[in-house]
Enzyme design. Sequence first.
Site, PDB file in Angstrom:
ATOM      1  N   GLU A 199     -45.633  26.696  31.219  1.00 29.00           N
ATOM      2  CA  GLU A 199     -46.771  26.874  32.126  1.00 29.00           C
ATOM      3  C   GLU A 199     -47.346  25.566  32.655  1.00 29.00           C
ATOM      4  OE1 GLU A 199     -49.825  29.347  30.397  1.00 29.00           O
ATOM      5  OE2 GLU A 199     -48.393  30.303  29.050  1.00 29.00           O
TER       6      GLU A 199
ATOM      7  N   ASP B  51     -48.008  41.523  24.630  1.00 32.05           N
ATOM      8  CA  ASP B  51     -47.706  40.228  24.035  1.00 32.05           C
ATOM      9  C   ASP B  51     -48.950  39.718  23.327  1.00 32.05           C
ATOM     10  OD1 ASP B  51     -48.836  37.865  26.027  1.00 32.05           O
ATOM     11  OD2 ASP B  51     -48.141  39.596  27.180  1.00 32.05           O
TER      12      ASP B  51
END
Length: 284
Positions: free
Chosen positions: A178, A74
């Site tokens: 997050e 990623d």
Amino acid sequence: MTRRKKSSQNKAKGKSKRLYIIGLCSTLLMIIVIIGMIKPQSFRTVYHKIERAIFKNPQNSSVTFPENEIVGIDISTYQNNINWDSVTFKINPETKRLTKDPNGENRKVEFVLAKATEGITIKDPKYLQNKKGAEENGYLFGAYHYFSVTSDAKQQALHYIETSDLKEGNLIPVLDVEYQGKLSKEELRKRVLIWLQTVEKQYNCKPIIYTYVNFQDNIFDTEEFKNYYFWLAHYGVNQPKNECKFWQFTEEGVVYGITGYVDIDIFQGSRRELNKLKLQTTQK
């Protein structure tokens, strides 16, 4: 001036210089910590800039390549300009660790997940370049959105849909969550569901949720998220603690053709299962 006085003066200057450097470093560290507490995404930006300055282009990694697994990466703007014609995993044949040695053993990068958007206005500066490069070189490509707790959830979803420009054959959408900020758990869940449902309506599939294991336990271990797939970050373990489709097992990988460290991910399933996560239709 006597030699003794000069020597004393030089020592004083040297001590003063050392104290200045220590003070400067302490101030910088304090600023980074404060930013981290106030706005974690800004902290990540500062952290990665410092990381790039210190470790501009690491050639080797302590990470052992997971053989017999479906492994991908990623990426975001932090990886700068990627040489997509060269991207591959290189393995040191003796240590079995990741390296950038051109003579290392080749391993295929099976999929690429790139940051597309954040909030309602931010576009990753390298997204279009990364999407084009990955697709033209035959990589299975997907895009993720970094969720903001201070922006309207539906507008964030629309921003992602417009910018990511996902098509049939791309991986299904991903939401990166997050940070809770000042929101209650209930309010954060409500906003995340608005994003997920808006995107699901567009692409006729449930998006994947990216987060950390502890964050999943704290926020997403509720009934309304039972039917969503997860992409979990969990480092330093042989297997992630919780069930997931994608496992980000390190943030300190190195990949031939990419500058700096790269997050490395394992798909927790077969190639047939991975192909089922490709977009089939869209509602443009």
